[in-house]
Design a protein around this motif. Structure first.
Motif, PDB file in Angstrom:
ATOM      1  N   VAL A 207       9.879  13.510 113.569  1.00  0.00           N
ATOM      2  CA  VAL A 207       9.854  14.945 113.869  1.00  0.00           C
ATOM      3  C   VAL A 207      10.797  15.286 115.010  1.00  0.00           C
ATOM      4  O   VAL A 207      11.080  16.460 115.257  1.00  0.00           O
ATOM      5  N   THR A 208      11.297  14.260 115.682  1.00  0.00           N
ATOM      6  CA  THR A 208      12.277  14.484 116.760  1.00  0.00           C
ATOM      7  C   THR A 208      13.723  14.423 116.255  1.00  0.00           C
ATOM      8  O   THR A 208      14.657  14.559 117.036  1.00  0.00           O
ATOM      9  N   ASP A 209      13.896  14.196 114.955  1.00  0.00           N
ATOM     10  CA  ASP A 209      15.256  14.117 114.391  1.00  0.00           C
ATOM     11  C   ASP A 209      16.007  15.425 114.620  1.00  0.00           C
ATOM     12  O   ASP A 209      15.422  16.513 114.572  1.00  0.00           O
ATOM     13  N   LYS A 210      17.315  15.325 114.834  1.00  0.00           N
ATOM     14  CA  LYS A 210      18.175  16.490 115.030  1.00  0.00           C
ATOM     15  C   LYS A 210      19.159  16.608 113.866  1.00  0.00           C
ATOM     16  O   LYS A 210      19.637  15.590 113.360  1.00  0.00           O
ATOM     17  N   PRO A 211      19.501  17.789 113.392  1.00  0.00           N
ATOM     18  CA  PRO A 211      19.069  19.087 113.927  1.00  0.00           C
ATOM     19  C   PRO A 211      17.707  19.549 113.410  1.00  0.00           C
ATOM     20  O   PRO A 211      17.150  20.515 113.923  1.00  0.00           O
ATOM     21  N   ASN A 212      17.150  18.838 112.395  1.00  0.00           N
ATOM     22  CA  ASN A 212      15.902  19.295 111.780  1.00  0.00           C
ATOM     23  C   ASN A 212      14.836  18.199 111.808  1.00  0.00           C
ATOM     24  O   ASN A 212      15.126  17.033 111.507  1.00  0.00           O
TER      25      ASN A 212
END
Length: 712
Positions: A512-517
């Motif tokens: 859930v900390t992945d970027k950008p989503n």
């Protein structure tokens, strides 16, 4: 016209294209102010960029999303009238809609032999008009049929099973069961005999409702189902049951209408919200079918959520053809009935003018009914998309040029929030008329829909195809696009009755900390979530849980949350394989991208974790494979012969590799070896589900020797 001629006169077509473009530009300049006022695209663009869901709970290992959408008037109406069960909902619908048309059935006037151009003779239907039951008629028949069921010693809370094609009497039978607190065991007609017998025996049903056409199946099934005492069949319009020989002797076989005629007054025992309404046997992609328990409160919650998705009106006409044994179609149809819409039933054999059972010169169901709304699944839309593109590719250069111009022109203006009525009339009238000409809205579910197909349906059919996401375990309710969403390949925000949690899946490297989503496993919570599986406590504990007073279901699907709160399905836990070199491959993702190639009708990708590459089983498009062999290899022969030809296989593999690169697959994701299979994968084969999802384990088992050979 040949491609050589196209090249020879390329300068001419280029000049014509330039003239058309210049004319379109002048037209745009003159009409832009008018369309700007009449269509108000600025509002549509604003709505397309609105925030669709918010994060209401954020932890280190999960986030929880809730829609920003407010309940509709219909939703509020259900709450204000304290409707908590499907029986109460049915009563209210009848009281509200009364003598309006409700369920429609196409008249079959006869069946005739029709000789084809190749000399073969096929049976074709001579069809008449639709005949209609009013809402009052449906309620009366359901009440009487329910009383008749009780006379067959069906007690409240004792399940009965239904195994029948989608039709008006299916819905009547369901309403009857709801009224008398009789759980309805729904079984796909495409399941094999052993799977059907498993569902019947596990639920210990004594009464089964089926259709005249499916009666012969029970000559075998009844020998495997000792508890069954009564078989009720829905009558055929043309044939009669002359004798019941060949069936188990101690089983009573009775016609649907006779149950209604012979019914006497029986006191109804009304269900409560916590009572089981349906035990739905899924034709899931793995293992034997599981019975999913759906309570009355689950179904009412899901009906409310579907009515919240997009504005619908009383004068809408619904084309019903997906299996009512699938909760998606059942819930949507009940919601449409609440809104006063009429539902005309159809089938793949009679839906369009060129369907296999339609007599030459006779209208298909869609042409006769002229629906404005329907549910569909991606495989059907992929087939329509390929058929349109194939017809365009085979047309003369002028028509192809006009189509390409119209497609690009409309696609561009749609992105800017405008409609293109003149282009629709000139270029896309024929494609729009495939489904009757009035269709404007479509609910799509059951599997991921590719962006390419989604765009083509919007452009060529003029339809707002709203992709949704849900499972039988969540009563088909989870997420859904709205009519203002211009993006493709996503399923929208959570529906009004659902909470969506995205949780870390460390093994797949989704966080859930992945970027950008944020990315992770999708977990669904809310009143529409099933209490669990019938007689399968172990599996229930594995996939369902309670947290913060909410009941949740682990889907196994991997989602990505966009900035506006919409969700995109990007993977599935069970479809991910780690190759020998450490790369993760998503089998479902690869299949969804490769099946858009016109040479492929269906594909199953397989990866052995001890190997460095993946392979594929392919159901080729017969017409296009024969054309490939002829044009590129100067080869001829039957489809079966070409499937075994090494040169044809090599040419197809090259085309797949090129297509895989085009759709941006990594090199290790593109199959290195393929096998062309000669059988079409339909639900009857047991290799795909009723909604045409791959049964991966069954395919791998069936083609075990082939897959082993591909890795040699």
């Amino acid at each position: 016209m040949s491609s050589t001629l196209s090249i020879e006169y390329g300068w001419f077509f280029s000049a014509v294209y330039s003239v058309i473009s210049a004319g379109a530009f002048c037209f745009d300049v003159l009409t832009f102010p008018i369309y700007l006022i009449l269509q108000n695209p600025i509002r549509r663009l604003q709505l397309s960029k609105s925030q669709r869901a918010d994060i209401i709970d954020r932890k280190h290992d999960y986030i929880t999303l809730k829609t920003t959408k407010k309940p509709s008037k219909a939703h509020d109406e259900i709450d204000e009238n304290n409707i908590e069960t499907m029986a109460e909902l049915s009563d209210y619908i009848t009281k509200k809609q009364r003598e309006k048309r409700c369920l429609g059935t196409r008249q079959i006037l006869g069946e005739e032999d029709e000789q084809q151009s190749n000399g073969r003779v096929f049976k074709k239907f001579n069809l008449g008009e639709y005949t209609w039951l009013t809402f009052t008629d449906v309620d009366r028949l359901a009440t009487q049929f329910g009383r008749g069921l009780r006379q067959f010693v069906v007690k409240p809370k004792q399940p009965i099973a239904i195994l029948a094609e989608t039709r008006a009497k299916w819905m009547v039978a369901a309403q009857a069961a709801f009224k008398h607190s009789i759980p309805l065991v729904t079984i796909y007609v495409t399941l094999g005999d052993e799977a059907i017998a498993h569902a019947i025996n596990e639920t210990e049903v004594e009464v089964i409702i089926t259709s005249f056409a499916l009666l012969p199946k029970f000559k075998n099934i009844l020998n495997m189902t000792p508890n069954v005492k009564t078989l009720i069949y829905m009558e055929d319009q043309l044939e009669k049951l002359e004798n019941a020989s060949g069936y188990k002797e101690d089983v009573t076989i009775v016609a649907f209408d006779d149950v209604i005629q012979d019914a006497t007054d029986v006191e109804e025992l009304r269900p409560g919200p916590e009572d089981t309404a349906i035990i739905m046997y899924t034709s899931g992609s793995t293992g034997i079918p599981k019975g999913v328990k759906l309570l009355h409160k689950n179904m009412v919650a899901s009906v409310k959520a579907f009515m919240d998705c997009t504005p619908m009106y009383e004068n809408e006409i619904v084309l019903g053809y997906l299996p009512l044994a699938h909760v998606f179609e059942l819930i949507v149809e009940v919601g449409m009935m609440f809104l006063g819409m009429k539902i005309g039933y159809s089938s793949a054999l009679t839906m369009i003018d060129t369907a296999s059972k339609i007599k030459r010169g006779t209208k298909g169901d869609a042409t006769e009914l002229k629906p404005t709304f329907m549910c569909s699944v991606p495989l059907i839309l992929d087939r329509i998309s390929k058929a349109i593109r194939e017809k365009v590719n085979n047309s003369n250069p002028v028509k192809k040029m006009l189509f390409d111009f119209g497609y690009n022109y409309k696609s561009r203006w749609l992105r800017w929030g405008f409609q293109t009525p003149l282009v629709d009339l000139v270029v896309f009238r024929a494609t729009k008329n495939i489904l009757g000409g009035d269709l404007h809205l479509m609910a799509v579910g059951g599997a991921p829909l590719t962006g390419e197909t989604h765009e083509l349906i919007r452009v060529c059919l003029g339809v707002d195809a709203l992709q949704g996401y849900g499972l039988t375990e969540t009563c088909a309710c989870a997420a859904n696009q709205d009519a203002y969403d211009m993006e493709y390949e996503r399923v929208g925000p959570p529906m009004t009755m659902a909470l969506v949690r995205i949780a870390n899946w460390e093994e797949g490297n989704y966080f859930v900390t992945d970027k950008p989503n944020p990315r992770g496993e999708i977990i669904i919570g809310g009143d529409m979530v099933s209490p669990g599986y019938f007689k399968n406590e172990e599996k229930t504990k594995e996939e369902f849980f309670e947290h913060d007073g909410i009941w949740w279901f682990r889907t196994g699907d991997i989602g990505e949350v966009h900035k506006d709160g919409s969700i995109k399905i990007i993977d599935r836990k069970k479809d991910i394989v780690k190759l020998q070199a450490g790369e993760y491959v998503s089998l479902g993702k690869i299949e969804a991208l490769l099946v858009t190639n016109r040479l492929i009708d269906n594909i199953c990708v397989y990866a052995d974790s001890t190997k460095s590459y993946c392979v594929a089983l392919i159901v080729a498009n017969q017409e296009n494979l024969i054309k490939l062999a002829s044009e590129r290899l100067n080869k001829s022969g039957s489809f079966e012969e070409l499937c075994d030809d090494p040169e044809v296989i090599k040419a197809l593999l090259k085309a797949i590799t090129e297509h895989g690169t085009k759709v941006k697959l990594q090199r290790f994701e593109i199959p290195e070896k393929i096998k062309l299979v000669k059988d079409v994968w339909v639900p009857e084969t047991g290799l795909v589900t009723a909604t045409f999802k791959l049964k991966r384990k069954e395919i791998q088992k069936y083609y075990a020797d082939v897959l082993q050979e591909l890795y040699r």
